[in-house]
Design a protein around this motif. Structure first.
Motif, short mmCIF file in Angstrom:
data_model
loop_
_atom_site.label_atom_id
_atom_site.label_comp_id
_atom_site.label_asym_id
_atom_site.label_seq_id
_atom_site.Cartn_x
_atom_site.Cartn_y
_atom_site.Cartn_z
N ALA A 242 4.05 2.19 -7.63
CA ALA A 242 2.62 1.91 -7.69
C ALA A 242 2.22 0.84 -6.68
CB ALA A 242 2.25 1.46 -9.11
N MET A 243 3.08 -0.14 -6.49
CA MET A 243 2.77 -1.25 -5.58
C MET A 243 2.98 -0.89 -4.11
SD MET A 243 4.16 -5.17 -5.81
CE MET A 243 5.84 -4.83 -5.31
N ARG A 244 3.90 0.04 -3.84
CA ARG A 244 4.29 0.30 -2.45
C ARG A 244 3.13 0.71 -1.53
NH1 ARG A 244 9.24 4.24 -1.59
NH2 ARG A 244 7.88 5.61 -2.77
N PRO A 245 2.22 1.62 -1.94
CA PRO A 245 1.13 1.96 -1.01
C PRO A 245 0.27 0.76 -0.63
CG PRO A 245 1.26 3.54 -2.81
CD PRO A 245 2.17 2.42 -3.17
N TRP A 246 0.07 -0.17 -1.57
CA TRP A 246 -0.73 -1.35 -1.26
C TRP A 246 -0.01 -2.27 -0.29
CZ3 TRP A 246 -5.69 -1.47 -2.62
CH2 TRP A 246 -6.10 -0.60 -3.62
N VAL A 247 1.29 -2.42 -0.48
CA VAL A 247 2.07 -3.25 0.44
C VAL A 247 2.09 -2.61 1.82
CG1 VAL A 247 4.33 -4.26 0.91
CG2 VAL A 247 3.49 -4.13 -1.44
N LEU A 248 2.34 -1.31 1.86
CA LEU A 248 2.40 -0.61 3.14
C LEU A 248 1.04 -0.64 3.83
CD1 LEU A 248 4.01 1.00 5.14
CD2 LEU A 248 3.67 3.06 3.75
N GLY A 249 -0.04 -0.40 3.06
CA GLY A 249 -1.38 -0.47 3.66
C GLY A 249 -1.68 -1.86 4.19
N ALA A 250 -1.34 -2.90 3.42
CA ALA A 250 -1.57 -4.27 3.88
C ALA A 250 -0.78 -4.56 5.15
CB ALA A 250 -1.19 -5.26 2.78
N TRP A 251 0.45 -4.10 5.18
CA TRP A 251 1.31 -4.33 6.35
C TRP A 251 0.76 -3.62 7.59
CZ3 TRP A 251 4.66 -1.00 9.13
CH2 TRP A 251 5.59 -1.64 9.96
N ILE A 252 0.30 -2.39 7.43
CA ILE A 252 -0.30 -1.66 8.56
C ILE A 252 -1.51 -2.41 9.09
CG2 ILE A 252 -1.53 0.46 9.20
CD1 ILE A 252 0.21 1.90 7.06
N LEU A 253 -2.38 -2.84 8.19
CA LEU A 253 -3.62 -3.50 8.62
C LEU A 253 -3.34 -4.87 9.24
CD1 LEU A 253 -5.68 -2.40 5.54
CD2 LEU A 253 -6.23 -1.81 7.91
N LEU A 254 -2.39 -5.60 8.67
CA LEU A 254 -2.01 -6.88 9.28
C LEU A 254 -1.43 -6.65 10.68
CD1 LEU A 254 -0.40 -8.77 6.26
CD2 LEU A 254 -2.49 -9.40 7.46
N ALA B 200 2.15 0.23 13.71
CA ALA B 200 1.12 0.56 12.73
C ALA B 200 1.03 2.07 12.50
CB ALA B 200 -0.24 0.02 13.20
N PHE B 201 1.14 2.86 13.58
CA PHE B 201 1.09 4.31 13.45
C PHE B 201 2.28 4.82 12.64
CE2 PHE B 201 2.15 8.58 15.24
CZ PHE B 201 1.05 9.25 14.74
N GLY B 202 3.45 4.26 12.88
CA GLY B 202 4.61 4.64 12.09
C GLY B 202 4.42 4.32 10.62
N GLY B 203 3.83 3.14 10.34
CA GLY B 203 3.54 2.79 8.95
C GLY B 203 2.57 3.77 8.31
N ALA B 204 1.55 4.19 9.09
CA ALA B 204 0.57 5.14 8.56
C ALA B 204 1.23 6.49 8.25
CB ALA B 204 -0.58 5.32 9.54
N LEU B 205 2.12 6.96 9.15
CA LEU B 205 2.84 8.21 8.89
C LEU B 205 3.70 8.09 7.63
CD1 LEU B 205 4.16 9.58 12.31
CD2 LEU B 205 2.36 10.52 10.87
N SER B 206 4.35 6.95 7.50
CA SER B 206 5.19 6.75 6.32
C SER B 206 4.35 6.79 5.04
CB SER B 206 5.92 5.41 6.44
OG SER B 206 6.76 5.19 5.33
N MET B 207 3.19 6.14 5.07
CA MET B 207 2.32 6.14 3.89
C MET B 207 1.86 7.56 3.56
SD MET B 207 -1.31 4.22 3.22
CE MET B 207 -0.61 2.69 2.63
N LEU B 208 1.41 8.29 4.57
CA LEU B 208 0.96 9.66 4.32
C LEU B 208 2.10 10.52 3.79
CD1 LEU B 208 -1.28 10.24 7.48
CD2 LEU B 208 -2.04 9.94 5.12
N GLY B 209 3.29 10.33 4.34
CA GLY B 209 4.43 11.11 3.87
C GLY B 209 4.78 10.81 2.43
N ARG B 210 4.76 9.53 2.05
CA ARG B 210 5.07 9.16 0.66
C ARG B 210 4.01 9.71 -0.29
NH1 ARG B 210 10.33 7.50 0.32
NH2 ARG B 210 10.82 5.99 1.96
N LEU B 211 2.73 9.56 0.08
CA LEU B 211 1.66 10.04 -0.79
C LEU B 211 1.71 11.56 -0.92
CD1 LEU B 211 -1.30 7.77 0.39
CD2 LEU B 211 0.05 7.56 -1.70
N ARG B 212 2.04 12.24 0.17
CA ARG B 212 2.13 13.70 0.13
C ARG B 212 3.27 14.13 -0.79
NH1 ARG B 212 4.81 17.63 3.36
NH2 ARG B 212 3.68 19.61 3.45
#
Length: 640
Positions: free
Chosen positions: A206-218, A616-628
């Motif tokens: 549950a926490m991972r998408p928020w951490v990953l999103g924060a990391w991408i944006l930072l 950042a792009f790699g982080g975004a791909l990782s997030m999309l892959g996990r959510l998918r």
């Protein structure tokens, strides 16, 4: 009435934040679970009210309502629309309202979309989020009211700081604030898990998408801020170890460690206590950054507050939230069950070592940033801690971190053998040795750190794509591609940093019209200096012609003067080529009619920001892959 409406929305949102905290706490007591039914709707309405308040402030800036004190102090009717809009958060009160708005909307998103944890943990999480919001609502309403009216409306405003009048203002602060607030949600999840004693893989997922999103944006915010300062300030550098820069770097370092730790917990059920602790540390660093920038303790283009009472307020919030979380951690850490075991030589082991190195670098940056402030507060003596300290103290650890990062993805989970790992590392090691030999033979002498940076960049670059070897690329999961691209981005950035440090050529000259000067491979001729006018500034603009055997390049750096507020700035002119940038700045005219010129040739400097974008792009791909993957898993369960 727009200002009054915005203030009323802010008061109502604060009241709902208090209600959310109380009802969430009540629902956690045995026999009172029905009180929790109201928490989700309250969180959603609170988020909408904060958004309405922020929208009202944007409208006041866009329409140049000079009866509002904040608008009169930070805008002007003659400003371009972009800077009226972005100027909403280009000041202390507006930036803090944006902070609270993002916090409220994040809480609403958790209330709407989160269904992976138990209802008790969700209620505890939303209560913790409300507690954070309540402190910042109090800060805004009692110390930094953004909707305060003037007794007599101003004829016009004082204007926005000229250094902030750049498109970067519309992108850089919001991305950083979104990252900070993402870490606040991770913090709230950690508090919720400790309160309910549910520190497990479900909590981590549950926490991972928020951490990953924060990391991408930072990552995006820091990368964009670095380039903004690079071209706007005219100093020719991409990082200055300024305390405010460090204030954004520290949360990123903590978030990087947390991201790897929460991934191990989510997928391998290990590092439970360490993950919770890192969540507290990461949010602590975002609070420290907020304190540094918004307290008035620093004088910087980023730092807007000058009232020490505001600094005391934020410091009290910092002590309350972080002290309370650490106390809760100390009380409940004994209840956190030990996760799955792993050997030292394993991917988990490599991640633990990387986390320790990241934490050590974070400590170095933290001490170097805050120590001068403590000394000044205690003795009145002003100290300056600059690049020599940070480069010598953090540089070697960062290079060791990168070296281990190259090996980590090649290790197996749980258990591996050092000999087998070295066999897998054969190609990166041989490539690194070949590059070292090549540099020694053909490159001019360079420093030890740039040399190590260059050779490690090659090793990490090759090692980062190693997880793709032997795979069917079409079937490779998206999050694996994300990891590969993010690690490759680190290698690209490291190569750019090393090249910029090792091979940059700088020339500071005084030139007459028609004179030609040399910088790196370029001949630069000063053709003219003429006055020009912009929408709300005037400038002296130089015309430079640069050539190195190919088509000439025309550059036009400016020395600008701003009437409101009265400020002089340097606007660099930069020519970007595949192998680097030619960076030019014009200064003042001397008594002999010569113009000061600063010229740099920076080989491959653009790799620094290209690498940041790749991370950042790699982080975004990782997030999309996990959510998918999670969505597909839920669909299979639903149809089973």
């Amino acid at each position: 009435m727009i200002a009054e409406g915005g203030l009323a929305a802010l008061w109502f949102a604060a009241a709902l934040s208090l209600l959310q905290l109380i009802m969430g706490a009540v629902a956690l007591t045995p026999g009172r679970e029905e009180a929790g039914a109201i928490v989700r709707p309250v969180a959603i309405v609170q988020g909408l009210l904060t958004l309405a308040a922020f929208g009202a402030l944007i409208w006041l800036f866009v329409t140049s309502d000079m009866s509002v004190k904040l608008v009169a102090a930070n805008s002007n009717s003659m400003k371009p629309l972009l800077y009226k809009f972005a100027g909403t958060w280009g000041n202390h009160e507006g930036s803090m309202l944006m902070w609270v708005t993002i916090l409220g909307m994040a809480g609403a998103a958790v209330a709407i979309f989160e269904h992976r944890v138990s209802e008790r943990m969700l209620l505890a999480t939303l209560a913790a989020q409300a507690a954070i919001g309540l402190g910042f609502f109090a800060f805004l309403l009692f110390s930094s009211n953004p909707f305060e009216r003037l007794p007599i409306p101003a004829a016009d405003g004082q204007g926005l700081n000229p250094l902030l009048q750049d498109p970067g203002l519309a992108f850089h602060p919001p991305t950083l604030y979104l990252g900070y607030v993402g870490l606040s949600v991770a913090f709230s999840f950690a508090v919720g898990a400790l309160v309910t004693r549910e520190v497990d893989a479900a909590f981590a997922r549950a926490m991972r998408p928020w951490v990953l999103g924060a990391w991408i944006l930072l990552t995006l915010g820091i990368t964009a801020g670095s380039y903004w300062a690079y071209y706007e300030l005219g100093w020719g550098g991409w990082w200055f170890w300024d305390p405010v820069e460090n204030a954004s770097l520290m949360p990123w370092l903590a978030a990087t460690a947390l991201l790897h730790s929460v991934t191990v917990l989510a997928t391998r059920d290990s590092l439970r206590a360490w993950t919770v602790m890192l969540a507290v540390v990461a949010f602590s660093m975002s609070m420290v950054g907020t304190f540094l920038v918004r307290s008035g303790i620093l004088t910087s283009v980023h730092a807007f507050a000058v009232d020490p009472e505001r600094g005391s307020f934020i410091l009290a919030l910092l002590a309350l939230y972080i002290g309370g979380a650490l106390a809760l951690f100390a009380l409940r850490v004994s209840t956190v069950k030990e996760g799955a075991q792993f050997e030292a030589v394993s991917r988990e082991g490599a991640l633990v070592v990387n986390n320790l190195l990241l934490t050590a670098i974070l400590g170095i940056v933290f001490v170097g940033t805050l120590y001068p402030l403590f000394v000044e507060a205690a003795s009145g003596e002003k100290l300056s801690v600059g690049p020599p300290y940070f480069n010598s103290a953090a540089g070697p650890l960062a290079l060791l971190l990168v070296a281990i990062m190259a090996a980590g993805p090649l290790m197996r989970w749980r258990r591996d053998r050092i000999g087998v790992v070295l066999d897998r590392m054969a190609i990166p090691i041989l490539a690194t040795a070949a590059v070292l030999l090549l540099i020694v033979l053909i490159a001019p002498p360079i420093g030890v750190l740039p040399l190590l940076g260059l050779i490690l960049a090659v090793g990490v670059g090759i090692g980062s794509v190693a997880p793709l070897w032997g795979r069917n690329l079409r079937r490779t999961p998206m999050f694996t591609w994300g990891m590969v691209i993010a690690h490759l981005g680190i290698a690209v950035s490291l190569a750019g940093m090393a090249c910029e440090s090792a091979f940059t050529k700088e020339t500071l000259v005084a030139a007459r019209i028609g004179e030609t000067k040399q910088v790196g491979p370029y001949q630069v001729r000063l053709d003219a200096v003429e006055p020009v006018a912009g929408p709300n500034w005037t400038a002296l603009e130089a015309t430079l012609t640069a050539s190195n055997g190919g088509a000439p390049i025309v550059l036009k750096p400016q020395a600008r003067s701003w009437p409101n507020p009265p400020t002089d700035t340097s606007e660099s002119a930069i020519a970007t080529r595949w192998n680097g940038q030619l960076y030019t700045v014009i200064g003042k005219e001397d008594e002999q009619g010569r113009w000061q010129l600063r010229l740099w040739w920076k080989p491959f400097v653009t790799l620094i920001w290209l690498g940041g974008a790749m991370v950042a792009f790699g982080g975004a791909l990782s997030m999309l892959g996990r959510l998918r993957r999670e969505r597909l898993y839920r669909d299979r369960i639903a149809y089973a």
